[in-house]
Design an enzyme around this catalytic site. Structure first.
Site, PDB file in Angstrom:
ATOM      1  N   MET A  93      14.942  40.920   8.485  1.00  0.00           N
ATOM      2  CA  MET A  93      15.126  41.653   7.229  1.00  0.00           C
ATOM      3  C   MET A  93      15.852  40.774   6.225  1.00  0.00           C
ATOM      4  O   MET A  93      16.956  40.309   6.509  1.00  0.00           O
ATOM      5  CB  MET A  93      15.954  42.917   7.472  1.00  0.00           C
ATOM      6  CG  MET A  93      15.289  43.942   8.357  1.00  0.00           C
ATOM      7  SD  MET A  93      16.438  45.275   8.788  1.00  0.00           S
ATOM      8  CE  MET A  93      17.292  44.519  10.176  1.00  0.00           C
ATOM      9  N   VAL A 152      20.776  42.757  15.261  1.00  0.00           N
ATOM     10  CA  VAL A 152      21.428  41.443  15.219  1.00  0.00           C
ATOM     11  C   VAL A 152      21.975  41.201  13.818  1.00  0.00           C
ATOM     12  O   VAL A 152      21.229  41.275  12.836  1.00  0.00           O
ATOM     13  CB  VAL A 152      20.437  40.317  15.594  1.00  0.00           C
ATOM     14  CG1 VAL A 152      21.142  38.963  15.587  1.00  0.00           C
ATOM     15  CG2 VAL A 152      19.799  40.581  16.951  1.00  0.00           C
ATOM     16  N   GLY A 182      20.921  41.821   5.051  1.00  0.00           N
ATOM     17  CA  GLY A 182      20.147  40.775   5.706  1.00  0.00           C
ATOM     18  C   GLY A 182      20.442  40.641   7.184  1.00  0.00           C
ATOM     19  O   GLY A 182      21.578  40.405   7.568  1.00  0.00           O
ATOM     20  N   SER A 183      19.434  40.778   8.032  1.00  0.00           N
ATOM     21  CA  SER A 183      19.684  40.813   9.464  1.00  0.00           C
ATOM     22  C   SER A 183      18.361  40.801  10.220  1.00  0.00           C
ATOM     23  O   SER A 183      17.340  40.411   9.677  1.00  0.00           O
ATOM     24  CB  SER A 183      20.499  42.057   9.806  1.00  0.00           C
ATOM     25  OG  SER A 183      20.012  43.176   9.089  1.00  0.00           O
ATOM     26  N   ARG A 184      18.394  41.303  11.479  1.00  0.00           N
ATOM     27  CA  ARG A 184      17.190  41.240  12.306  1.00  0.00           C
ATOM     28  C   ARG A 184      17.281  42.285  13.413  1.00  0.00           C
ATOM     29  O   ARG A 184      18.371  42.685  13.819  1.00  0.00           O
ATOM     30  CB  ARG A 184      17.099  39.817  12.835  1.00  0.00           C
ATOM     31  CG  ARG A 184      16.615  39.581  14.213  1.00  0.00           C
ATOM     32  CD  ARG A 184      16.781  38.113  14.556  1.00  0.00           C
ATOM     33  NE  ARG A 184      15.922  37.728  15.664  1.00  0.00           N
ATOM     34  CZ  ARG A 184      15.463  36.516  15.855  1.00  0.00           C
ATOM     35  NH1 ARG A 184      15.751  35.542  15.019  1.00  0.00           N
ATOM     36  NH2 ARG A 184      14.693  36.247  16.884  1.00  0.00           N
TER      37      ARG A 184
END
Length: 216
Positions: A93, A152, A182-184
């Protein structure tokens, strides 16, 4: 389509209120042009914390995307949270994506485990094992198959929010967490799951089918 959450995520209300008040004060005291950069920031905060409802596919064996973003991993590897070989699909993301996290399958939560860690770029492979993360293991109601969802943290995102606990019964598309800026999300599936996405593909939370499971 039942999605009982506001269009602007509650996690963003303090940020939005702060940005709006500061913009308004500068606008009133110094004028529009001085306040313009602050209004732009306010609009950015507004779009970042949007949390729209999404249509949910009816296909019973479908594994749905847990987040908006871009596919960065589709591979067979070890699921370190369940101790098994698995198919791993990762969604990255960026700051312009919706950051609400939604459940991929119907089932009961067997395990929730938090791991402190670093904050390297979530687009990198090592983020899965080095960054701050939170794993949720879900036992599918239909056939008992295990699905692991791992939030994450990223380079900018330093706050993982998870709202579920062991024993909760979850439904596909249900909102279960949020990661800021912002991440995953890594998804670990049974080895015989059939991926329906490819690296680089853009996906939408709870609308895009990541993979199909064999019905046991």
């Amino acid at each position: 389509m039942n999605y009982p959450h506001p269009l602007i995520a509650r996690e963003g209300w303090p940020f939005l209120a702060g940005a709006f008040v500061i913009s308004l004060l500068v606008h009133a005291s110094a004028g529009f042009w001085w306040a313009l950069p602050l209004w732009i920031i306010t609009v950015f905060v507004l779009q970042f914390f949007r949390d729209p409802p999404r249509p949910i596919p009816s296909q019973p064996n479908a594994v749905l995307a847990p987040a908006d973003g871009r596919i960065v991993v589709v591979e067979k590897t070890q699921d370190p949270y369940a101790g098994r070989e698995a198919l791993k699909i990762s969604v990255f993301m960026n700051v312009f994506n919706v950051h609400s996290n939604r459940v991929s399958v119907d089932g009961a939560v067997e395990k929730v485990e938090y791991f402190p860690g670093k904050f390297v770029n979530a687009d990198m492979d090592k983020a899965s094992v080095e960054n701050e993360r939170n794993a949720v293991l879900i036992r599918r109601a239909a056939d008992g198959q295990l699905v692991t969802l791992v939030q994450v943290a990223g380079l900018v995102a330093r706050r993982i929010l998870c709202y579920t606990k062991v024993g909760d019964n979850l439904s596909r598309g249900q909102r279960y967490g949020f990661i800021r800026f912002g991440s995953r999300v890594d998804v670990y599936l049974p080895l015989d799951a059939r991926p329906r996405v490819t690296i680089g593909e853009k996906v939408s939370a709870s609308s895009t089918i990541l993979a199909e499971l064999d019905v046991k």
